[in-house]
Design an enzyme around this catalytic site. Structure first.
Site, mmCIF file in Angstrom:
data_model
loop_
_atom_site.group_PDB
_atom_site.id
_atom_site.type_symbol
_atom_site.label_atom_id
_atom_site.label_comp_id
_atom_site.label_asym_id
_atom_site.label_seq_id
_atom_site.Cartn_x
_atom_site.Cartn_y
_atom_site.Cartn_z
ATOM 1 N N CYS A 2 0.945 -0.664 0.338
ATOM 2 C CA CYS A 2 0.024 0.186 -0.416
ATOM 3 C C CYS A 2 0.692 0.942 -0.231
ATOM 4 C CB CYS A 2 -0.885 -0.172 0.942
ATOM 5 S SG CYS A 2 -1.916 -1.437 1.290
ATOM 6 N N ARG A 27 5.417 0.288 -5.961
ATOM 7 C CA ARG A 27 5.358 -0.814 -4.557
ATOM 8 C C ARG A 27 4.374 -1.772 -4.739
ATOM 9 N NH1 ARG A 27 7.293 0.709 0.593
ATOM 10 N NH2 ARG A 27 5.561 0.005 1.502
ATOM 11 N N TRP A 75 -3.057 -2.560 -1.455
ATOM 12 C CA TRP A 75 -2.667 -3.972 -1.817
ATOM 13 C C TRP A 75 -3.291 -4.966 -0.714
ATOM 14 C CZ3 TRP A 75 1.781 -5.938 -4.911
ATOM 15 C CH2 TRP A 75 2.044 -7.009 -4.632
ATOM 16 N N ASN A 99 -2.267 2.296 5.998
ATOM 17 C CA ASN A 99 -1.159 1.758 5.506
ATOM 18 C C ASN A 99 -1.200 0.795 7.216
ATOM 19 O OD1 ASN A 99 -1.455 2.186 3.204
ATOM 20 N ND2 ASN A 99 1.240 2.984 3.347
ATOM 21 N N GLY A 100 -1.059 -1.005 6.952
ATOM 22 C CA GLY A 100 -1.252 -1.534 7.942
ATOM 23 C C GLY A 100 -1.866 -2.203 8.327
ATOM 24 N N GLU A 480 24.744 -18.209 -1.175
ATOM 25 C CA GLU A 480 24.838 -17.039 -1.332
ATOM 26 C C GLU A 480 25.979 -16.073 -1.152
ATOM 27 O OE1 GLU A 480 22.662 -15.870 -3.027
ATOM 28 O OE2 GLU A 480 22.315 -13.649 -1.685
ATOM 29 N N LYS A 484 27.033 -13.446 -2.755
ATOM 30 C CA LYS A 484 27.632 -11.441 -2.927
ATOM 31 C C LYS A 484 28.600 -11.295 -3.104
ATOM 32 C CE LYS A 484 24.495 -10.824 -3.365
ATOM 33 N NZ LYS A 484 23.105 -11.456 -3.773
ATOM 34 N N GLU A 487 30.186 -11.307 -6.795
ATOM 35 C CA GLU A 487 29.193 -10.514 -7.695
ATOM 36 C C GLU A 487 29.764 -8.569 -7.351
ATOM 37 O OE1 GLU A 487 25.372 -11.345 -6.539
ATOM 38 O OE2 GLU A 487 25.211 -10.705 -8.714
ATOM 39 N N HIS A 503 37.243 -33.803 1.317
ATOM 40 C CA HIS A 503 36.748 -34.336 0.545
ATOM 41 C C HIS A 503 37.906 -33.442 -0.932
ATOM 42 C CE1 HIS A 503 34.420 -36.721 2.340
ATOM 43 N NE2 HIS A 503 33.921 -36.050 2.779
ATOM 44 N N LYS A 599 20.610 -6.582 -13.839
ATOM 45 C CA LYS A 599 19.729 -6.931 -12.573
ATOM 46 C C LYS A 599 19.193 -7.925 -13.089
ATOM 47 C CE LYS A 599 18.087 -5.776 -9.265
ATOM 48 N NZ LYS A 599 19.261 -6.988 -7.381
HETATM 49 O O1 M6R Z 1 15.465 -12.059 -10.751
HETATM 50 P P1 M6R Z 1 15.661 -13.571 -10.463
HETATM 51 O O2 M6R Z 1 15.817 -13.618 -9.029
HETATM 52 O O3 M6R Z 1 15.048 -15.011 -11.565
HETATM 53 O O4 M6R Z 1 17.307 -13.285 -10.789
HETATM 54 C C1 M6R Z 1 18.168 -14.227 -10.798
HETATM 55 C C2 M6R Z 1 19.969 -14.219 -10.665
HETATM 56 O O5 M6R Z 1 19.808 -13.341 -11.953
HETATM 57 C C3 M6R Z 1 20.143 -12.871 -9.667
HETATM 58 O O6 M6R Z 1 19.756 -13.882 -8.581
HETATM 59 C C4 M6R Z 1 21.644 -12.353 -9.324
HETATM 60 O O7 M6R Z 1 22.091 -14.766 -8.986
HETATM 61 C C5 M6R Z 1 21.998 -11.783 -8.710
HETATM 62 N N1 M6R Z 1 23.057 -10.947 -8.969
HETATM 63 C C6 M6R Z 1 22.638 -12.125 -7.149
HETATM 64 O O8 M6R Z 1 22.767 -11.476 -6.293
#
Ligand code: M6R
Length: 604
Positions: A2, A27, A75, A99-100, A480, A484, A487, A503, A599
């Site tokens: 919202c 949003r 929403w 909102n809320g 993950e 991070k 990247e 191993h 992205k």
């Molecule tokens: O939009 P999606 O979640 O499908 O994207 C998948 C990956 O491209 C995305 O998670 C990518 O690994 C990110 N840059 C990770 O930080």
């Protein structure tokens, strides 16, 4: 989620409200509405769907001269996305946007109904306007009635209320949902649930705090705190530059997105937790009929969230679950059984490999579900069912809050499945729900830990590589964490199950090999500790993350005590996000737009 806007001034109010709502569109919402008060008369417009529908409905309405107005994008949480349920909600001479969630709305509704009040909608919000009018009958002033009303609300709210008796006034209150008040040199006053709605319109703003409430008129603004003490108006300048203003004082979007995870997770949970059940209004109850297996499919960070789900689904719901990397799945001629629910996870809903895998599953006749952050994305349109993660726009290429919301939805979904399949008892689900409710505070950034990470990041800028290690759900979290770091720092990092090091990978151990060890207290602590000790014995540099002391570590990040491993998971997630960011900052890299990455990956 919202959005709220409000306006007091002499400019054409309709356009100001709709323009403000447009800034909040990102949003996500399913209906919208505005109420304008001028010369003690109300004009009200509501429409289901996008703002264009609201514009069409209010096409003939124009106002000149002074007016006040409130607007909302909704929403749906309580009640379907219909015009009746859209805000503003009205009483006999008042109107409210909210909102809320008002947690005690049913109790208040029962009380008001017993006094003869008629309700038009299924929402929790409508009680606010009726409660206000109920108190107005005995109060000396409308503000006194508003103060009484706010004092009786439990839950989270940001509220704007207008009343025909006082046609130059907006009453406002904030508790647990954001609300910003702004003004400009033209003597106009604005409200917004995010400053995105105020940029370019106000030169200064007050970010209201929980418990704040008050009254704004064309001549004055009066503000009180939760103890009913007057609060001095301390405005802060609002940047005119949309981009820097949207960073809200943070250095990078990634940093802002890490810090806002508490608010975002509150949105993800909103309306979905009952005392003993998790409730996804958007899911048809028959979705799980005939399903004996779940196959998850995704890329990158979303794939890591899917991996977490394999542990949770099998543990909580005892349903066979597997996970696939979408780019592999689509070409490996997989065998698909008709009793499998195919679940794709994607922040964008547009990732080419995941989208193609979804198409394959549909073609094979499987039931499909998407967990996604972007409404109306290709995957949401294609899948049989969808759950939106409600993370809001994620600008940093390195995904942070999207991951947090995905794991939260998957944890909730594991409980839905557990009760569908009658695996967990009601009290066990109630306990998990209690844990879920604490997530917004668990992911709040601890300033002390952030400062520690900022300092120790200088020791992790070289070396020949990083191993992030953990067991159980901390293994996908390790993956993950490594992703991070890769990247945005461009340093080599791998995630491993800690039991797998001996191993092969342990051959790399030396002081220039950095091990980031996830040592949660409540999941396989001793087993993981032994694995880390093996690395320490081979002189790898160890950075441990744990609530418990670990004397073999070169650096130790002490997390808080939590009663459950999933809460430890979420706090460690924040630590890993901040660690990567601080290393990348020291290396002088572009944190928000790292080299070679996009992205949304819409090519295979
Ligand atoms: O939009 P999606 O979640 O499908 O994207 C998948 C990956 O491209 C995305 O998670 C990518 O690994 C990110 N840059 C990770 O930080």
């Amino acid at each position: 989620m919202c959005g709220i806007v409000g306006y007091i001034g002499t400019k054409p109010v309709k356009q100001i409200l709709i323009d403000g709502l447009r800034e909040l569109e990102y949003r996500g919402y399913d209906s919208a509405g505005i109420a304008v008060l001028q010369n003690h008369q109300f004009s009200l417009f509501k429409a289901v769907g996008k703002l264009i529908n609201l514009e069409e409905k209010s096409q003939k309405f124009e106002s000149t001269g002074f007016s006040v107005g409130i607007g909302h994008t909704r929403w749906a949480t309580h009640g379907k996305p219909t015009e009746l349920n859209a805000h503003p909600h009205i009483g006999s001479a008042s109107s409210v946007v909210h909102n809320g969630i008002i947690e005690n709305y049913q109790e208040l509704k029962n009380m008001l109904t017993s006094k003869g009040v008629q309700f038009l909608s299924q929402t929790d919000t409508e009680v606010i306007v009726h409660l206000f009018e109920y108190h107005l009958k005995t109060a000396n002033t409308p503000f006194e009635a508003f103060t009484k009303t706010v004092g009786e609300l439990d839950g989270a709210y940001a509220v704007l209320l207008i009343n025909a008796q006082v046609d130059d006034t907006i009453f406002f209150a904030k508790h647990g949902s954001p609300m910003i008040l702004g003004r400009n040199h033209e003597n106009e006053t604005f409200f917004g649930s995010s400053d995105a709605a105020l940029i370019g319109k106000c030169h200064e703003v007050i970010y209201l705090e929980d418990g704040h409430y008050g009254v704004a008129t064309k001549d004055s603004i009066t503000l009180y705190d939760g103890q009913n003490n007057p609060v001095n108006l301390q405005f802060t300048p609002l940047s005119e530059n949309k981009l820097s203003a949207q960073k809200e004082g943070f250095r990078f979007f990634m940093e802002k997105e890490i810090y806002e995870q508490g608010t975002v997770l509150a949105d993800t949970l909103m309306g979905r937790l009952r005392d003993e059940t998790v409730y996804f209004e958007e899911l048809d109850p028959t979705l799980f009929d005939g399903i004996n297996e779940i196959k998850l499919c995704a890329c990158g960070t979303s794939y890591h969230a899917a991996m977490v789900a394999t542990y949770l689904f099998e543990r909580h719901a005892r349903i066979r679950t597997s996970v696939e990397i979408a780019s592999e799945f689509r070409y490996r001629e997989p065998l698909l059984a008709p009793d499998t629910l195919f679940v794709v996870i994607s922040q964008s809903g547009e990732t080419a490999d995941t989208l193609e895998s979804l198409k394959m599953a549909k073609k094979a006749g499987l039931k499909t579900l998407v967990i996604c952050n972007v409404d109306n994305s290709s995957m949401v349109r294609l899948a049989d069912a969808s759950i939106l993660t409600r993370a809001g726009i994620e600008k940093g290429v390195a995904s942070t809050k999207a991951f947090a919301t995905q794991v939260t939805v998957l944890w909730m979904l594991s409980l839905t499945l557990a009760s569908e399949r009658k695996i967990l008892q009601a009290n066990e689900i109630a306990h998990q729900i209690k844990l879920l409710r604490t997530l917004p505070s668990v992911v709040a950034v601890d300033n002390g830990i952030h400062e520690q990470l900022r300092r120790l990041s200088k020791r992790y800028l070289h070396g020949h590589g990083f191993f992030f290690i953990g067991r159980d759900v901390f293994f996908p979290l390790a993956l993950e964490g490594a992703l991070k770091l890769k990247e945005i720092s461009y340093l080599h990092a791998e995630g491993y199950p800690s039991g797998e090091m001996k191993h092969g990978p342990i051959a790399l151990a030396d002081p220039e090999l950095f091990t980031i060890a996830l040592l949660p207290q409540h999941k396989l602590y001793d087993k993981t500790k032994s694995n880390v000790e093996e690395l320490s014995a081979r002189d790898s540099t160890i950075c441990s993350i744990s609530p418990l002391d670990f004397d073999k570590a070169d650096d130790h990040i002490r997390t808080h005590y939590h009663e459950d491993y999933m809460l430890e998971f979420f706090e460690m997630m924040v630590v890993l996000q901040l660690l990567s960011m601080e290393i990348a900052v020291r290396l002088g890299n572009d944190v928000d737009m790292p080299r070679n990455l996009a992205k949304s990956v819409t090519v295979e």
